[in-house]
Each structure stands twice: as C-alpha cells, then as structure tokens.
Design an enzyme around this catalytic site. Structure first.
Site, PDB file in Angstrom:
ATOM      1  N   LYS A  22       0.819  -1.211   0.000  1.00 30.15           N
ATOM      2  CA  LYS A  22       0.000   0.000   0.000  1.00 30.15           C
ATOM      3  C   LYS A  22       0.856   1.267   0.000  1.00 30.15           C
ATOM      4  O   LYS A  22       0.506   2.249  -0.642  1.00 30.15           O
ATOM      5  CB  LYS A  22      -1.000   0.003   1.151  1.00 30.15           C
ATOM      6  CG  LYS A  22      -0.372   0.101   2.526  1.00 30.15           C
ATOM      7  CD  LYS A  22      -1.436   0.094   3.578  1.00 30.15           C
ATOM      8  CE  LYS A  22      -0.915   0.267   4.990  1.00 30.15           C
ATOM      9  NZ  LYS A  22       0.391  -0.273   5.330  1.00 30.15           N
ATOM     10  N   ARG A  97      -6.209   3.231  11.299  1.00 30.85           N
ATOM     11  CA  ARG A  97      -5.947   1.839  11.642  1.00 30.85           C
ATOM     12  C   ARG A  97      -6.900   1.321  12.700  1.00 30.85           C
ATOM     13  O   ARG A  97      -6.861   0.134  13.029  1.00 30.85           O
ATOM     14  CB  ARG A  97      -4.517   1.705  12.167  1.00 30.85           C
ATOM     15  CG  ARG A  97      -3.487   1.318  11.108  1.00 30.85           C
ATOM     16  CD  ARG A  97      -2.179   1.312  11.813  1.00 30.85           C
ATOM     17  NE  ARG A  97      -1.131   0.512  11.326  1.00 30.85           N
ATOM     18  CZ  ARG A  97      -0.130   0.960  10.548  1.00 30.85           C
ATOM     19  NH1 ARG A  97      -0.171   2.153  10.031  1.00 30.85           N
ATOM     20  NH2 ARG A  97       0.880   0.172  10.278  1.00 30.85           N
ATOM     21  N   ARG A 136      11.883  -7.536   3.047  1.00 28.32           N
ATOM     22  CA  ARG A 136      11.862  -6.084   2.850  1.00 28.32           C
ATOM     23  C   ARG A 136      13.073  -5.385   3.481  1.00 28.32           C
ATOM     24  O   ARG A 136      13.461  -5.678   4.596  1.00 28.32           O
ATOM     25  CB  ARG A 136      10.567  -5.517   3.457  1.00 28.32           C
ATOM     26  CG  ARG A 136      10.447  -4.024   3.329  1.00 28.32           C
ATOM     27  CD  ARG A 136       9.021  -3.596   3.412  1.00 28.32           C
ATOM     28  NE  ARG A 136       8.556  -3.464   4.791  1.00 28.32           N
ATOM     29  CZ  ARG A 136       7.366  -2.968   5.098  1.00 28.32           C
ATOM     30  NH1 ARG A 136       6.514  -2.618   4.159  1.00 28.32           N
ATOM     31  NH2 ARG A 136       6.993  -2.873   6.358  1.00 28.32           N
ATOM     32  N   ARG A 164      13.929  -3.157   8.482  1.00 29.71           N
ATOM     33  CA  ARG A 164      13.266  -2.261   9.416  1.00 29.71           C
ATOM     34  C   ARG A 164      13.197  -2.942  10.767  1.00 29.71           C
ATOM     35  O   ARG A 164      12.987  -4.148  10.843  1.00 29.71           O
ATOM     36  CB  ARG A 164      11.838  -2.000   8.898  1.00 29.71           C
ATOM     37  CG  ARG A 164      11.565  -0.555   8.638  1.00 29.71           C
ATOM     38  CD  ARG A 164      10.264  -0.392   7.957  1.00 29.71           C
ATOM     39  NE  ARG A 164       9.134  -0.635   8.861  1.00 29.71           N
ATOM     40  CZ  ARG A 164       7.884  -0.316   8.558  1.00 29.71           C
ATOM     41  NH1 ARG A 164       7.617   0.251   7.405  1.00 29.71           N
ATOM     42  NH2 ARG A 164       6.903  -0.573   9.397  1.00 29.71           N
ATOM     43  N   ARG A 175       2.420  -7.637  14.234  1.00 28.96           N
ATOM     44  CA  ARG A 175       1.809  -6.572  13.424  1.00 28.96           C
ATOM     45  C   ARG A 175       0.649  -7.120  12.600  1.00 28.96           C
ATOM     46  O   ARG A 175      -0.361  -6.446  12.409  1.00 28.96           O
ATOM     47  CB  ARG A 175       2.859  -5.922  12.520  1.00 28.96           C
ATOM     48  CG  ARG A 175       3.765  -4.980  13.300  1.00 28.96           C
ATOM     49  CD  ARG A 175       4.989  -4.585  12.517  1.00 28.96           C
ATOM     50  NE  ARG A 175       4.695  -3.782  11.365  1.00 28.96           N
ATOM     51  CZ  ARG A 175       5.430  -3.785  10.254  1.00 28.96           C
ATOM     52  NH1 ARG A 175       6.481  -4.560  10.152  1.00 28.96           N
ATOM     53  NH2 ARG A 175       5.104  -3.010   9.254  1.00 28.96           N
TER      54      ARG A 175
HETATM   55  P1  AMP Z   1       3.810   1.559   9.154  1.00 24.80           P
HETATM   56  O1  AMP Z   1       5.061   2.143   8.607  1.00 24.80           O
HETATM   57  O2  AMP Z   1       2.558   2.178   8.578  1.00 24.80           O
HETATM   58  O3  AMP Z   1       3.787   0.048   9.080  1.00 24.80           O
HETATM   59  O4  AMP Z   1       3.767   1.937  10.718  1.00 24.80           O
HETATM   60  C1  AMP Z   1       4.774   1.508  11.600  1.00 24.80           C
HETATM   61  C2  AMP Z   1       4.274   1.564  13.049  1.00 24.80           C
HETATM   62  O5  AMP Z   1       3.896   2.908  13.375  1.00 24.80           O
HETATM   63  C3  AMP Z   1       3.045   0.739  13.327  1.00 24.80           C
HETATM   64  O6  AMP Z   1       3.353  -0.626  13.583  1.00 24.80           O
HETATM   65  C4  AMP Z   1       2.478   1.451  14.561  1.00 24.80           C
HETATM   66  O7  AMP Z   1       3.228   1.148  15.712  1.00 24.80           O
HETATM   67  C5  AMP Z   1       2.750   2.917  14.236  1.00 24.80           C
HETATM   68  N1  AMP Z   1       1.619   3.515  13.479  1.00 24.80           N
HETATM   69  C6  AMP Z   1       1.638   3.996  12.194  1.00 24.80           C
HETATM   70  N2  AMP Z   1       0.430   4.464  11.844  1.00 24.80           N
HETATM   71  C7  AMP Z   1      -0.392   4.275  12.911  1.00 24.80           C
HETATM   72  C8  AMP Z   1      -1.778   4.520  13.159  1.00 24.80           C
HETATM   73  N3  AMP Z   1      -2.582   5.054  12.235  1.00 24.80           N
HETATM   74  N4  AMP Z   1      -2.265   4.185  14.392  1.00 24.80           N
HETATM   75  C9  AMP Z   1      -1.488   3.667  15.350  1.00 24.80           C
HETATM   76  N5  AMP Z   1      -0.180   3.378  15.170  1.00 24.80           N
HETATM   77  C10 AMP Z   1       0.381   3.678  13.964  1.00 24.80           C
END
Ligand code: AMP
Length: 226
Positions: A22, A97, A136, A164, A175
């Site tokens: 995404k 989320r 990744r 990461r 996750r």
């Molecule tokens: P992502 O890069 O989108 O996978 O986000 C990495 C981490 O950031 C997630 O596993 C959450 O810990 C935090 N995070 C990102 N976006 C959100 C959101 N909308 N709500 C809560 N936590 C978030």
C-alpha cells in the site's frame, strides 16, 4: 453536480496489511497526481529521528509492533491535513488503523467539506505478506522501501539498506495480529460506502497500479454523478 465535483479534492485512503504494497502504491499515485502522500508510519519515524518527545514515547510501542495511541495519531493527522498542500486532496497510507481513527477522520472530512473519501483495500494473502516482510529492506538515508533489485545499497540515493526494526519475524507476526484485530474492523466500517474498492495486491505492482487507477477514477466518478 459535475461542475461542483471537479472542484472537489481527491481524497484517497490506501488500506492493506503490512507488506501489502500500500505504501508503494500510495507513493506512486500521489506523485502522479501531485498530491501529498501522508504516511503516519513515516511521520512517526521522522519524528523519532528528530528526537521529538511524543514520538520517542511512541517508539517502544512501534518496536513491539503495537499501535500508537489514537489520540496522538489523530492529532498528527489533523494537523497535517490542515497544511496547504492537502487542499486538493491527499493519499493516506497507514491511517486510519482503528475505528476510532476512522470516525475522527469522518469528522475532519465533514469540516473540510472537500469531496468524499475513496477507500482502497490492497488485499494480499497472509502467507505472501510474511514472505514479503521478511525480505523487505529500507534505506537508512532516504527511508524508502528498497527496490527488490537492490542488493546492499539504495538505487535512489546510494544509502545503506537494512531491515526495518519492526520487520523481524516475531514483530511481523504481532503486526499482522494487530492488523486483523484492530484494522479489519475499519474495512467493515467503510465496506458499504459507494467509494469503497478492493484491489488484488498479489499481482505484479504495475498491474496493481493500473487496476487501482481505474478504481479510483470510477469511485470519484460514481460520487460525482450522485
Ligand atoms: P507503518 O510504517 O505504517 O507500518 O507503521 C509503523 C508503526 O507505526 C506501526 O506498527 C504502529 O506502531 C505505528 N503507526 C503507524 N500508523 C499508525 C496509526 N494510524 N495508528 C497507530 N499506530 C500507527
């Protein structure tokens, strides 16, 4: 009415599990349309790098694969959507989320009064997600997801590539669990809307891109003709 519709913003939410692609699709679409891609994960990582106290508090949760609290995230997004570059629309990646975040976004949208939300679910089967996340790599300098063809340095800026922190196997599993528990209900929250679409994310990226573009045009048109 169509004349009003053309003035409306193009407001897209790119939904999907971690590893669904995404972020890549959101970035491409936003670039092509000259819209800001708003990724809450990227914003949090940047804020951590800059030593922002609120973000440092969020870091422990992120490292465990848990969600950051709704209040913090909603405040970050609300603030970001008020910036001028989001006037013509935006592509949200990683937000909302939770259902609480989705409700807060509806409220923000009703205040903006600038077109509907177009919600795209990029769907990929779980076993493919785990495989992709294990492979990744991201660039430590520019933060972009590495091109699969890159071996140890970023094809964009030459920076070093590394996994990461939250892409190791245990955290990945957490996750994905969090996604199922907290984020799938968000899809249900949106599913009945006329601007909700599902794209098969298990196809080659160019194919996903083509289908996604058509779906977004269709969803925007559907709304415009209502
Ligand atoms: P992502 O890069 O989108 O996978 O986000 C990495 C981490 O950031 C997630 O596993 C959450 O810990 C935090 N995070 C990102 N976006 C959100 C959101 N909308 N709500 C809560 N936590 C978030």
């Amino acid at each position: 009415m169509r004349t009003t519709a053309t003035k409306m913003g193009l407001n897209v939410i790119m939904m999907g599990a971690p590893g669904a692609g995404k972020g890549t699709q959101a970035g491409r679409f936003a670039r092509e349309r000259g819209l800001p891609k708003i990724s809450t994960g990227d914003m949090l990582r940047e804020a951590i790098k800059a030593g922002h106290p609120v973000a440092l508090e969020a870091k422990a949760r992120m490292d465990r694969g848990e969600l950051v609290d709704d209040e913090t995230i909603i405040a970050i997004v609300k603030d970001r959507l008020q910036q001028a570059d989001a006037n013509r629309g935006f592509v949200l990646d990683g937000f909302p989320r939770t259902v609480a975040q989705a409700r807060a976004l509806d409220e923000i949208m009703s205040q903006r009064n600038n077109g509907p939300l177009i919600v795209i679910d990029v769907m990929v089967p779980p076993e493919e997600l785990v495989r992709r996340l294990a492979m990744r790599r991201i660039c430590v300098d520019c933060g972009t997801n590495a091109d699969p063809a890159a071996i140890d340095s970023c094809l964009k800026c030459g920076g070093r590539l590394e996994q990461r922190a939250d892409d190791n196997q245990d955290v990945v599993r957490e996750r994905l669990n969090v996604y199922t528990r907290a984020t799938k209900p968000v899809l249900e929250f949106y599913r009945e809307r006329p601007t909700f679409r599902v794209v098969n994310g298990a196809q080659p990226a160019e194919r996903v891109a083509r289908e996604l573009d058509m779906m977004i045009a269709d969803a925007a048109g559907t709304e415009a003709s209502l």
